[in-house]
Design a protein around this motif. Structure first.
Motif, PDB file in Angstrom:
ATOM      1  N   ARG A   9       0.815  -1.225   0.058  1.00 12.03           N
ATOM      2  CA  ARG A   9      -0.013  -0.181  -0.038  1.00 12.03           C
ATOM      3  C   ARG A   9       0.860   1.274  -0.097  1.00 12.03           C
ATOM      4  O   ARG A   9       0.589   2.199  -0.669  1.00 12.03           O
ATOM      5  N   LYS A  10       1.888   1.276   0.829  1.00 11.78           N
ATOM      6  CA  LYS A  10       2.760   2.390   0.697  1.00 11.78           C
ATOM      7  C   LYS A  10       3.571   2.526  -0.374  1.00 11.78           C
ATOM      8  O   LYS A  10       3.609   3.669  -1.137  1.00 11.78           O
ATOM      9  N   ASP A  11       4.029   1.480  -1.055  1.00  7.26           N
ATOM     10  CA  ASP A  11       4.529   1.343  -2.442  1.00  7.26           C
ATOM     11  C   ASP A  11       3.745   2.051  -3.373  1.00  7.26           C
ATOM     12  O   ASP A  11       4.346   2.750  -4.411  1.00  7.26           O
ATOM     13  N   LEU A  14       3.547   5.746  -3.204  1.00  5.78           N
ATOM     14  CA  LEU A  14       4.567   6.440  -3.467  1.00  5.78           C
ATOM     15  C   LEU A  14       4.913   6.706  -5.046  1.00  5.78           C
ATOM     16  O   LEU A  14       5.392   7.550  -5.655  1.00  5.78           O
ATOM     17  N   SER A  15       4.179   5.598  -5.786  1.00  2.00           N
ATOM     18  CA  SER A  15       4.426   4.974  -6.971  1.00  2.00           C
ATOM     19  C   SER A  15       3.411   5.629  -7.916  1.00  2.00           C
ATOM     20  O   SER A  15       3.595   5.430  -9.192  1.00  2.00           O
ATOM     21  N   GLN A  16       2.210   5.833  -7.525  1.00  3.85           N
ATOM     22  CA  GLN A  16       1.106   6.154  -8.267  1.00  3.85           C
ATOM     23  C   GLN A  16       1.143   7.095  -9.278  1.00  3.85           C
ATOM     24  O   GLN A  16       0.650   7.110 -10.385  1.00  3.85           O
ATOM     25  N   THR A  17       1.727   8.294  -8.905  1.00  4.22           N
ATOM     26  CA  THR A  17       1.845   9.420  -9.694  1.00  4.22           C
ATOM     27  C   THR A  17       2.734   9.092 -10.874  1.00  4.22           C
ATOM     28  O   THR A  17       2.567   9.562 -11.972  1.00  4.22           O
ATOM     29  N   THR A  67      14.139   3.816  -9.120  1.00  2.00           N
ATOM     30  CA  THR A  67      13.652   5.286  -8.539  1.00  2.00           C
ATOM     31  C   THR A  67      12.821   5.035  -7.186  1.00  2.00           C
ATOM     32  O   THR A  67      12.857   6.001  -6.348  1.00  2.00           O
ATOM     33  N   SER A  68      12.112   4.000  -6.956  1.00  2.00           N
ATOM     34  CA  SER A  68      11.805   3.893  -5.691  1.00  2.00           C
ATOM     35  C   SER A  68      12.663   3.855  -4.520  1.00  2.00           C
ATOM     36  O   SER A  68      12.349   4.530  -3.416  1.00  2.00           O
ATOM     37  N   LEU A  87      10.950  -8.317   2.766  1.00  2.28           N
ATOM     38  CA  LEU A  87       9.738  -7.689   2.736  1.00  2.28           C
ATOM     39  C   LEU A  87       9.832  -6.541   2.082  1.00  2.28           C
ATOM     40  O   LEU A  87       8.894  -6.122   1.153  1.00  2.28           O
ATOM     41  N   PHE A  88      10.657  -5.620   2.404  1.00  5.06           N
ATOM     42  CA  PHE A  88      10.762  -4.269   1.835  1.00  5.06           C
ATOM     43  C   PHE A  88      10.996  -4.282   0.111  1.00  5.06           C
ATOM     44  O   PHE A  88      10.308  -3.681  -0.767  1.00  5.06           O
ATOM     45  N   ILE A  89      11.969  -5.114  -0.077  1.00  2.00           N
ATOM     46  CA  ILE A  89      12.531  -5.193  -1.525  1.00  2.00           C
ATOM     47  C   ILE A  89      11.223  -5.974  -2.289  1.00  2.00           C
ATOM     48  O   ILE A  89      11.280  -5.757  -3.333  1.00  2.00           O
TER      49      ILE A  89
END
Length: 131
Positions: A9-11, A14-17, A67-68, A87-89
């Protein structure tokens, strides 16, 4: 599992734009290629442009992850993350693959629309060449 969904959800947030911007760029390239194809009377230009865009999707997950991660490094939010690095990657990789698949789906949809738009004109070109 809740940790992974939270990271996903956080990723996404951050990346939806960037994702929506990439979809708009693909659509704009398609429209410009149709215009160029009509101007030079080369009906294959939109097909070549979309084929090139789809081939660039090989690098899309890598670009998305880099980029993330660079954004995470700038904001240093990842320093305060108690979750494991796997989990992060992993969440970034899953989001990159899903974004790439959705982008390829849009490209294929535009490819189908191009076929429907230029079907009669392409058939006429093939009939002229066969004579």
């Amino acid at each position: 599992m809740r940790t992974l969904t939270g990271l996903l959800r956080k990723d996404w947030m951050l990346s939806q734009t960037w994702f929506l911007r990439n979809l708009l760029v693909i659509f704009a390239i398609w429209l410009v290629s149709i215009g160029i194809g009509q101007y030079f009377n080369e009906l294959e230009v939109p097909f070549y442009a979309l084929g090139f865009i789809v081939s660039l999707h090989i690098f899309y997950p890598l670009w998305h992850i880099l980029t993330s991660l660079s954004y995470e490094a700038k904001t240093q939010v990842w320093l305060h993350n108690p979750n494991s690095m796997v989990l992060f990657i992993g969440s970034k990789l899953i989001m990159a693959v899903v974004s790439a698949l959705l982008s390829i789906l849009l490209s294929m949809l535009l490819y189908g629309i191009s076929i429907l738009l230029f079907k009669n004109l392409l058939e006429m070109d093939f009939l002229i060449l066969s004579m």
